[in-house]
Design an enzyme around this catalytic site. Structure first.
Site, mmCIF file in Angstrom:
data_model
loop_
_atom_site.group_PDB
_atom_site.id
_atom_site.type_symbol
_atom_site.label_atom_id
_atom_site.label_comp_id
_atom_site.label_asym_id
_atom_site.label_seq_id
_atom_site.Cartn_x
_atom_site.Cartn_y
_atom_site.Cartn_z
ATOM 1 N N ASP A 66 0.866 -1.163 0.000
ATOM 2 C CA ASP A 66 0.000 0.000 0.000
ATOM 3 C C ASP A 66 0.908 1.220 0.000
ATOM 4 O O ASP A 66 1.947 1.231 0.667
ATOM 5 C CB ASP A 66 -0.923 -0.002 1.223
ATOM 6 C CG ASP A 66 -2.158 0.875 0.997
ATOM 7 O OD1 ASP A 66 -2.674 0.897 -0.141
ATOM 8 O OD2 ASP A 66 -2.611 1.531 1.942
ATOM 9 N N HIS A 178 10.043 4.962 -3.711
ATOM 10 C CA HIS A 178 9.515 4.349 -2.494
ATOM 11 C C HIS A 178 9.237 2.868 -2.702
ATOM 12 O O HIS A 178 9.605 2.024 -1.898
ATOM 13 C CB HIS A 178 8.239 5.081 -2.119
ATOM 14 C CG HIS A 178 7.319 5.298 -3.286
ATOM 15 N ND1 HIS A 178 7.671 6.072 -4.367
ATOM 16 C CD2 HIS A 178 6.103 4.791 -3.583
ATOM 17 C CE1 HIS A 178 6.697 6.055 -5.256
ATOM 18 N NE2 HIS A 178 5.734 5.281 -4.811
#
Lengths: 194, 194
Positions: A66, A178
């Site tokens: 997520d 990320h």
């Protein structure tokens, strides 16, 4: 190890395959597995919900991530609501537009933001491995580039040369993103656990 | 389950004991275990370093947490540098002063911030459980209250009544704090894994 991938987004699955190549064999998510409601209050909670639902449905290990975009001038929003920033049924084009609108009055130096990805690899025996990756940067004044997905066309990573993620090759993006960092951490943890 | 606690801060240990009561029996950190260098690039990475070092030193399961304060007007700083914001050997009094100085020109509405705690419970067999908790709020104009530790005297949680964490009882603080949420998530995960 064969691992089912929770994402149904083919671009995301390709990225994850690239990042975990040689470490796990990634299986596509079976079509019969329904979406879970991502109603946890953290990225970790949502990644866990997705991974565990897939383990329950397949009996195989599953990996889910997520990602949240945290914009400083918006008090950390959209955060856990990143995928539905412009509304529950919003497209990413809607979300990007909503973000640029919200930052219209915010000058360049104050457009700092951060992407954060949490990834969970859950096993049928209840064990899991969790990894996290961050990427700091700024929100562009307008969309640039047509690669990637999500907010890639409006995010300029701080470690780069001024291009948005959507203007980079996948390899360049992975080197600093990320998601790249989170999955490389996961690969390191898997290698260390062998 | 008997679990060694990585923190050497007695106030923190008391808080964690309160939060995990009935779930695990918390053992103090043995005096001979040296501090680890917390040089990971994420809160998860630092919590893992601390938990695993303690497992290696004791052969017992160990729990460790890492907390970051992310201030929007400072681009998410101090973040992973929260404990050393005013320098490597800074006290928390130094850190609070440094933060209030950095925000001197920032008006109330723009003083938004967020605490985030990641907790890792690591087992000698290499498995671990990870939990996360967040608390949004604002940075006060000056220090208020004398309870708690760290940045408690300058953080006003958004779910509260305007008091800083340092003006609250431990129970009131736990009900909404990042650390309370993270350890309650951990307790839920432990209960579900039984």
């Amino acid at each position: 190890m064969r691992v089912v991938c929770a994402s149904a987004n083919p671009v995301k699955v390709r990225e994850i395959e690239d990042l975990l190549v040689g470490v796990v064999e990634l299986l596509p998510r079976p079509a019969h597995v329904p979406d879970v409601v991502e109603d946890a209050d953290t990225l970790l909670g949502n990644a866990r919900l997705k991974a565990r639902a897939l383990v329950a449905a397949t009996g195989l290990p599953a990996v889910a991530d997520d990602t949240g975009l945290e914009v400083d001038a918006l008090g950390g929003a959209p955060g856990v609501r990143t995928a539905r920033f412009a509304g529950d049924d919003a497209s990413y084009a809607d979300n990007r537009r909503h973000l640029l609108d919200a930052l219209r009055e915010v000058p360049g130096a104050a457009r700092t933001a951060r992407f954060r990805t949490v990834v969970v690899l859950a096993s049928p025996d209840g064990h899991e491995i969790v990894a996290e990756g961050e990427c700091r940067g700024t929100i562009a004044e307008s969309e640039r580039g047509d690669r990637g997905f999500g907010y890639d066309a409006v995010f300029v990573p701080g470690d780069g040369d001024g291009r948005t993620f959507a203007e980079m090759t996948i390899a360049d993006k992975h080197a600093m993103s990320h998601r790249g960092r989170a999955f490389r951490h996961l690969a390191d943890l898997l290698a260390a656990a062998r």
